[in-house]
Structure formats: C-alpha cells, structure tokens
Design a protein around this motif. Structure first.
Motif, short mmCIF file in Angstrom:
data_model
loop_
_atom_site.label_atom_id
_atom_site.label_comp_id
_atom_site.label_asym_id
_atom_site.label_seq_id
_atom_site.Cartn_x
_atom_site.Cartn_y
_atom_site.Cartn_z
N LEU A 95 9.23 -2.11 -7.10
CA LEU A 95 7.97 -1.62 -6.56
C LEU A 95 6.86 -2.58 -6.99
CD1 LEU A 95 8.43 2.16 -7.45
CD2 LEU A 95 8.90 1.03 -5.26
N GLU B 166 3.77 -2.32 -7.24
CA GLU B 166 2.76 -1.78 -8.16
C GLU B 166 3.23 -1.85 -9.61
OE1 GLU B 166 5.04 1.83 -6.47
OE2 GLU B 166 4.30 -0.12 -5.77
N GLU B 167 4.55 -2.05 -9.82
CA GLU B 167 5.09 -2.23 -11.17
C GLU B 167 5.35 -3.70 -11.48
OE1 GLU B 167 8.57 0.19 -11.34
OE2 GLU B 167 7.48 2.08 -11.10
N SER C 21 1.53 -1.10 -15.41
CA SER C 21 0.75 -0.66 -14.25
C SER C 21 -0.46 0.20 -14.64
CB SER C 21 1.65 0.13 -13.27
OG SER C 21 2.21 1.24 -13.92
N ASN D 153 -3.84 0.90 -5.63
CA ASN D 153 -2.83 1.10 -6.66
C ASN D 153 -2.78 -0.11 -7.59
OD1 ASN D 153 -0.68 -0.84 -5.77
ND2 ASN D 153 -0.66 0.44 -3.93
N LYS E 173 10.33 -4.66 -2.45
CA LYS E 173 11.15 -3.55 -2.90
C LYS E 173 12.63 -3.85 -2.76
CE LYS E 173 11.84 1.42 -2.07
NZ LYS E 173 11.40 2.58 -1.26
N SER F 266 0.80 -1.23 0.00
CA SER F 266 0.00 0.00 0.00
C SER F 266 0.83 1.28 0.00
CB SER F 266 -0.95 0.00 1.20
OG SER F 266 -1.92 -1.02 1.09
N VAL F 267 2.15 1.16 -0.08
CA VAL F 267 2.99 2.36 -0.05
C VAL F 267 2.64 3.30 -1.20
CG1 VAL F 267 5.35 3.21 -0.29
CG2 VAL F 267 4.87 1.29 1.24
N ALA F 268 2.42 2.72 -2.39
CA ALA F 268 2.10 3.56 -3.56
C ALA F 268 0.74 4.23 -3.44
CB ALA F 268 2.16 2.72 -4.83
N SER F 269 -0.05 3.81 -2.48
CA SER F 269 -1.35 4.43 -2.23
C SER F 269 -1.25 5.53 -1.18
CB SER F 269 -2.37 3.38 -1.79
OG SER F 269 -2.62 2.45 -2.82
#
Length: 294
Positions: free
Chosen positions: A277, A279-280, A291, A82, A261, A29-32
């Motif tokens: 990451l 999300e990628e 993504s 994300n 990561k 959830s970091v990218a969120s």
C-alpha cells in the motif's frame, strides 16, 4: 533481471539524483476512500467509459455525465489526503527534500482528479509554516510544482466562454441533489444542469476526458527531459502518459522506481519495485518514517 526491492540501494540513487519526477495514478488515493476504476466500487464496472468520459458523450447526454461527476465530486469533497499524499508533499518542500535528495529538483505530475495532492501540500505548508525559512509567508514559489494533468473534478469549465473555476459547492445545482449512480435520472433538462455565472453557458466538469490532451504537457515534458529519477506511484506504465514519461527517463539512463499494490506486467523493465500500500511504502522508503509520522 527483476527490479530491486532494496531500500538502501534506492536511497543511494535518491540521494544522488539531480531531478526527480513523480507520476501518480488512482492507486494513490484508494486509502482516502476514492476507488480506482477497476475496484468493485469503481464506476466503470457498470458504465462503459465511452458513455461518460468523452466530449461526444457529454454532448449526447450531459445529464448522465453530470450525475456521474456529481458522485465523484461528493467523494472528493469528503476525502482527505492520506500518508502517501503527505509524503509526496514533503518532497515538494526544499527543507525536507534536502534530507533525502539534497541536490535534486522535484516535479509531481498527478493523473488523479481528486485534488488531494494539492490539499496535502497546503496541509504541509500550514503545519510547518514559520518553522523553516522556506515556509514563511509569501515564499510558496520555492515549493515544487504539482501538475494535475487530468484536471480536477471540483473544477468546472464553461462550454461557451471557457472560464474555469474551482467550486466546492455541493450540489452544483438543485437538480443534482438527489442523484447518484444507483439512482440515475436521465431526464434532467439541460437548463437545470450547472451553468456559468459569467455568460450563462452550460458548464462541464473541468477534467480531461478521453480524446482530449493532458494539461501542462509542456511543463511536465520539460521536467521529464531533465529528470534522472522517475517515481511511478499507484499507476501502471501501461497507462499513458505515465508510461511515456518513465520510458523516456529510463532510455536516457535514468532510474525508475515503482510503488504499487501489486506487480504490473511492465515492472520487470524498471530498476526498483516496492510492493504494498503506497500510504505505507512511500513514507517508509522515502523518509524512513511510519505512515503516522507525516
């Protein structure tokens, strides 16, 4: 032998799998916009978890604990799923899962308390509803289960009657309106904290604290006992129960793939490791898409 980073080899394992369990942690959830505990913006840089995330801490200082979780609620309310959440939601849908793992069942056990995995699946089903036979109204039973094993920060739990309720009200009570972790008011009277509308009892955050048992343990362990592939996403196998699930599956001859990561000490014990990451990496490794395509 170090874990493989071969996407082709992983996809072969994925395609042949019969039962997949994904275990997600804070890194998902970091990218969120929701930092992990160890991030510079994470609360544990300032507060010892023992002062905030135990039943004893709540009994001793419900005001401080509620102010902490009020700040977490605000972050969760503002956050959106994300691409990593959305890629996992595709695995929950039989139509999409069949393109990469045609014979597999799928279970998602998330340690995250932000509710974003559930929201991602809701977004996906809404987006594709009526496009495929298994996404028509009333067919949600065909979707794979998502178990929020540490509860959800937007839930409240009554300490008197045990009623659990999901609430997006912000703030839950006027006394929390001006509170944040940089401006703590330790003297909020208990009577001004959130209370149950059913019985009047003091509410607590509906999350699993240290010293408490995870939710849905029986359901998750049943899935683990049947799984031949484990995906560890945004979490270390040093964190429990994620590590226990992965080791159990590996001990029975199943495969474990890590999406993180950076390397963790235990990653050398697993079969695949995809650094970056999530999300990628997740949309690309699972479905061969970018993504922006989920």
């Amino acid at each position: 032998m170090p874990p493989s980073s071969s996407i082709e080899d992983f996809r072969k394992v994925l395609y042949e799998s019969k039962s997949i369990v994904a275990v997600t942690g804070a890194g998902l959830s970091v990218a969120s916009g929701i930092p992990t505990w160890r991030d510079p913006e994470g609360v544990w840089k300032t507060y010892d978890p023992a002062t905030l995330a135990t039943p004893m801490a709540f009994n001793a200082n419900p005001s401080l604990v509620w102010q902490h979780y009020h700040a977490m609620r605000e972050r969760a309310l503002k956050a959106t799923p994300n691409p990593a959440h959305l890629a996992l939601s595709l695995l929950c849908v039989p139509h999409f899962r069949a393109t990469v793992a045609p014979s597999a069942q799928f279970t998602l056990a998330t340690q995250n308390i932000d509710g974003l995995s559930i929201r991602a699946l809701e977004n996906t089903t809404q987006k594709y509803r009526n496009s495929f036979g298994n996404l028509t109204e009333g067919s949600e039973a065909d979707l794979s289960p998502i178990y929020e094993v540490h509860g959800r920060v937007l839930d409240t739990l009554c300490t008197s009657c045990g009623h659990r309720e999901n609430s997006t009200t912000s703030p839950l009570c006027p006394a929390l309106a001006m509170s944040d972790l940089g401006n703590v008011n330790p003297s909020i009277p208990v009577e001004n904290l959130p209370h149950c509308l059913r019985c009047g009892g003091l509410l607590r955050p509906g999350v699993v604290w240290f010293e408490e048992l995870p939710l849905y343990s029986r359901e998750v362990w049943k899935a683990v006992d049947e799984a031949d592939l484990c995906l560890l996403i945004g979490t270390s196998s040093a964190v429990q129960p994620a590590g226990a699930y992965a080791y159990e599956i590996a001990d029975r001859g199943g495969k474990v793939a890590v999406f993180n990561k950076e390397n963790c000490e235990s990653d050398g014990e697993w079969h695949f490791s995809f650094l970056g990451l999530c999300e990628e990496t997740l949309p690309h490794v699972l479905f061969g898409i970018g993504s922006s395509d989920v």
